[in-house]
Scaffold this motif. Sequence first.
Motif, PDB file in Angstrom:
ATOM      1  N   LEU A  92       1.139  -0.903  -0.397  1.00 21.28           N
ATOM      2  CA  LEU A  92       0.217  -0.009   0.143  1.00 21.28           C
ATOM      3  C   LEU A  92       1.235   1.493  -0.106  1.00 21.28           C
ATOM      4  CD1 LEU A  92      -2.767  -1.530   2.391  1.00 21.28           C
ATOM      5  CD2 LEU A  92      -2.741  -0.768  -0.009  1.00 21.28           C
ATOM      6  N   ALA A  93       1.694   1.279   1.084  1.00 19.04           N
ATOM      7  CA  ALA A  93       2.511   2.397   1.022  1.00 19.04           C
ATOM      8  C   ALA A  93       3.650   2.655  -0.349  1.00 19.04           C
ATOM      9  CB  ALA A  93       3.751   2.010   1.652  1.00 19.04           C
ATOM     10  N   GLY A  94       3.807   1.781  -0.969  1.00 15.98           N
ATOM     11  CA  GLY A  94       4.702   1.159  -2.542  1.00 15.98           C
ATOM     12  C   GLY A  94       3.554   2.525  -3.804  1.00 15.98           C
ATOM     13  N   ALA A  95       2.913   1.608  -3.281  1.00 16.63           N
ATOM     14  CA  ALA A  95       1.698   2.280  -4.646  1.00 16.63           C
ATOM     15  C   ALA A  95       1.536   3.668  -4.081  1.00 16.63           C
ATOM     16  CB  ALA A  95       0.276   1.054  -4.017  1.00 16.63           C
ATOM     17  N   THR A  96       1.480   4.232  -3.188  1.00 18.12           N
ATOM     18  CA  THR A  96       0.730   5.286  -2.522  1.00 18.12           C
ATOM     19  C   THR A  96       2.112   6.234  -3.176  1.00 18.12           C
ATOM     20  OG1 THR A  96      -0.803   4.785  -0.952  1.00 18.12           O
ATOM     21  CG2 THR A  96      -0.480   7.023  -1.004  1.00 18.12           C
ATOM     22  N   ALA A 114      11.529   4.911  -4.878  1.00 18.58           N
ATOM     23  CA  ALA A 114      11.371   4.415  -3.889  1.00 18.58           C
ATOM     24  C   ALA A 114      10.487   3.988  -3.122  1.00 18.58           C
ATOM     25  CB  ALA A 114      11.822   5.449  -2.684  1.00 18.58           C
ATOM     26  N   GLY A 115       9.355   4.285  -4.270  1.00 18.09           N
ATOM     27  CA  GLY A 115       7.401   4.049  -4.221  1.00 18.09           C
ATOM     28  C   GLY A 115       7.675   2.353  -4.322  1.00 18.09           C
ATOM     29  N   GLY A 116       8.086   2.398  -5.711  1.00 20.74           N
ATOM     30  CA  GLY A 116       8.851   0.905  -6.434  1.00 20.74           C
ATOM     31  C   GLY A 116       9.632  -0.068  -5.689  1.00 20.74           C
ATOM     32  N   ALA A 117      10.218   0.353  -5.016  1.00 21.10           N
ATOM     33  CA  ALA A 117      11.476  -1.089  -3.821  1.00 21.10           C
ATOM     34  C   ALA A 117      10.291  -0.934  -3.106  1.00 21.10           C
ATOM     35  CB  ALA A 117      12.986   0.172  -3.396  1.00 21.10           C
ATOM     36  N   VAL A 118       9.745  -0.155  -2.472  1.00 22.74           N
ATOM     37  CA  VAL A 118       8.981  -0.272  -1.466  1.00 22.74           C
ATOM     38  C   VAL A 118       8.353  -1.469  -1.803  1.00 22.74           C
ATOM     39  CG1 VAL A 118       7.543   1.021   0.557  1.00 22.74           C
ATOM     40  CG2 VAL A 118       9.761   2.545   0.123  1.00 22.74           C
ATOM     41  N   ALA A 119       7.353  -1.007  -2.694  1.00 20.43           N
ATOM     42  CA  ALA A 119       6.370  -1.944  -3.161  1.00 20.43           C
ATOM     43  C   ALA A 119       6.730  -3.389  -3.257  1.00 20.43           C
ATOM     44  CB  ALA A 119       5.771  -1.805  -4.668  1.00 20.43           C
ATOM     45  N   LEU A 120       8.165  -3.532  -3.683  1.00 22.77           N
ATOM     46  CA  LEU A 120       8.671  -4.834  -4.482  1.00 22.77           C
ATOM     47  C   LEU A 120       9.087  -5.519  -2.798  1.00 22.77           C
ATOM     48  CD1 LEU A 120      10.811  -4.284  -7.757  1.00 22.77           C
ATOM     49  CD2 LEU A 120       8.335  -5.209  -6.931  1.00 22.77           C
ATOM     50  N   VAL A 121       9.936  -4.311  -1.729  1.00 21.67           N
ATOM     51  CA  VAL A 121       9.967  -5.182   0.057  1.00 21.67           C
ATOM     52  C   VAL A 121       9.576  -6.464  -0.562  1.00 21.67           C
ATOM     53  CG1 VAL A 121      10.504  -4.916   2.059  1.00 21.67           C
ATOM     54  CG2 VAL A 121      11.172  -3.370   0.126  1.00 21.67           C
ATOM     55  N   SER A 122       8.271  -6.373  -0.410  1.00 24.94           N
ATOM     56  CA  SER A 122       6.624  -7.254  -0.121  1.00 24.94           C
ATOM     57  C   SER A 122       7.000  -8.464  -0.479  1.00 24.94           C
ATOM     58  CB  SER A 122       5.673  -6.448  -0.264  1.00 24.94           C
ATOM     59  OG  SER A 122       5.205  -6.647  -1.768  1.00 24.94           O
ATOM     60  N   PHE A 123       8.053  -8.476  -1.152  1.00 22.74           N
ATOM     61  CA  PHE A 123       8.045 -10.272  -2.295  1.00 22.74           C
ATOM     62  C   PHE A 123       9.002 -10.917  -0.836  1.00 22.74           C
ATOM     63  CE2 PHE A 123       6.020  -8.243  -5.640  1.00 22.74           C
ATOM     64  CZ  PHE A 123       4.981  -9.040  -5.889  1.00 22.74           C
ATOM     65  N   ILE A 139      17.244 -12.168  -1.505  1.00 24.36           N
ATOM     66  CA  ILE A 139      17.868 -12.489  -2.932  1.00 24.36           C
ATOM     67  C   ILE A 139      16.644 -12.302  -3.760  1.00 24.36           C
ATOM     68  CG2 ILE A 139      18.118 -14.690  -4.554  1.00 24.36           C
ATOM     69  CD1 ILE A 139      20.661 -13.649  -2.880  1.00 24.36           C
ATOM     70  N   ALA A 140      15.317 -13.526  -2.498  1.00 21.40           N
ATOM     71  CA  ALA A 140      14.054 -13.075  -3.649  1.00 21.40           C
ATOM     72  C   ALA A 140      13.534 -11.408  -4.190  1.00 21.40           C
ATOM     73  CB  ALA A 140      13.226 -13.759  -2.619  1.00 21.40           C
ATOM     74  N   PHE A 141      13.788 -10.328  -2.893  1.00 19.77           N
ATOM     75  CA  PHE A 141      13.460  -8.883  -3.807  1.00 19.77           C
ATOM     76  C   PHE A 141      14.212  -8.618  -4.180  1.00 19.77           C
ATOM     77  CE2 PHE A 141      15.550  -4.767  -2.912  1.00 19.77           C
ATOM     78  CZ  PHE A 141      14.416  -3.707  -2.921  1.00 19.77           C
ATOM     79  N   LEU A 142      15.712  -8.864  -4.915  1.00 16.54           N
ATOM     80  CA  LEU A 142      15.997  -8.674  -5.458  1.00 16.54           C
ATOM     81  C   LEU A 142      16.333  -9.166  -6.998  1.00 16.54           C
ATOM     82  CD1 LEU A 142      20.028  -8.589  -3.945  1.00 16.54           C
ATOM     83  CD2 LEU A 142      18.408  -6.649  -5.013  1.00 16.54           C
ATOM     84  N   HIS A 143      15.479 -10.625  -6.708  1.00 17.30           N
ATOM     85  CA  HIS A 143      15.211 -11.246  -8.191  1.00 17.30           C
ATOM     86  C   HIS A 143      13.774 -10.298  -9.358  1.00 17.30           C
ATOM     87  CE1 HIS A 143      13.905 -14.894 -10.799  1.00 17.30           C
ATOM     88  NE2 HIS A 143      12.872 -14.573 -10.121  1.00 17.30           N
TER      89      HIS A 143
END
Length: 279
Positions: A92-96, A114-123, A139-143
Amino acid sequence: MLELFATIAKLALYVGSFAGAGVAFAWMSLGRRLGRSAEVAPKIIAMAALAMLVAAVAGAVILIARLGGQVDTTTLSAIWETPAGPAIAFQLAGATLLLLSARAKGGMRTFQLAGGAVALVSFGLNGHSASIGLLTGAIAFLHVCAASWWLGSLLLLREAGRVLPEADLALLVRRFSMFAIVIVGGLVAGGTFLTLTLVDFERSEWLTPYAQALSMKIVLAASVLGIAVWNKFLITPRIAAGDGRGAQQLSQSIGIELGLFAGVFVATAWLTTFNSPHA
Ligand code: HEM
């Protein structure tokens, strides 16, 4: 039925987060070489961020329904105490952040990254890889960051094939290839590491339903790679030669790559919703 809705919400989450974060990453790395084709970037980022918001809210609603459907403090704190709760908060934070910064200019575009990275941290926080440990989560985050950049670049390159003169397109494709060798190489290395960590090859029957679904995903991902190699060695020289057909062929092959990307998303959503590496 809830599992099916969960898969659909996850698919929408992949498309939204990968397109939004990916276009932000690709826009920053490909820079001025994108020329007029960058005009489409804010629109894609905003639409993708909206899709991500809807998917994250749908994911939360499905989770509440799975826990009995009560919206009370007990259910909400139960969700918050599992990795799924913080992951939804990051989505939600990344998308906003992506939505608010979609039209940002100059230095303010850092907020898109920053928004993109925050959203992808969820994975990296929630999922099979994260459940093993910090390193596999990272590694999943970097992938997923690498896969997002690839998808975002393809979306922008397709637009570039439509609006840029072939000489400018050739320079853009050269810059893309330079980054792609490292980033896509990292994507494959990360995916291989996760595969070796999650699949227990020492088990006599290692080809479990999880391993079968993962194999399907890897075959689809390998097909996207195959087309990328085809682009590099057959289409890129045609664009550089300026024979007038290169741009059209690039757009067509990117269309196929995007279709295969959709296949990889379906296979991954299926893999992570219906299968467990430990079953
Ligand atoms: C087009 C290329 C690719 C895309 C778009 C992609 C996408 C993804 C996504 C979205 C996830 C996160 C799943 C989640 O936690 O919900 C993931 C995880 C993973 N990927 Fe990829 N991937 C790609 C290529 C690869 C390759 C080439 C491999 C293997 C060599 C691979 C192996 C894995 C593994 C093992 C996981 C962990 C799955 C799990 O949590 O059970 N991926 N990938």
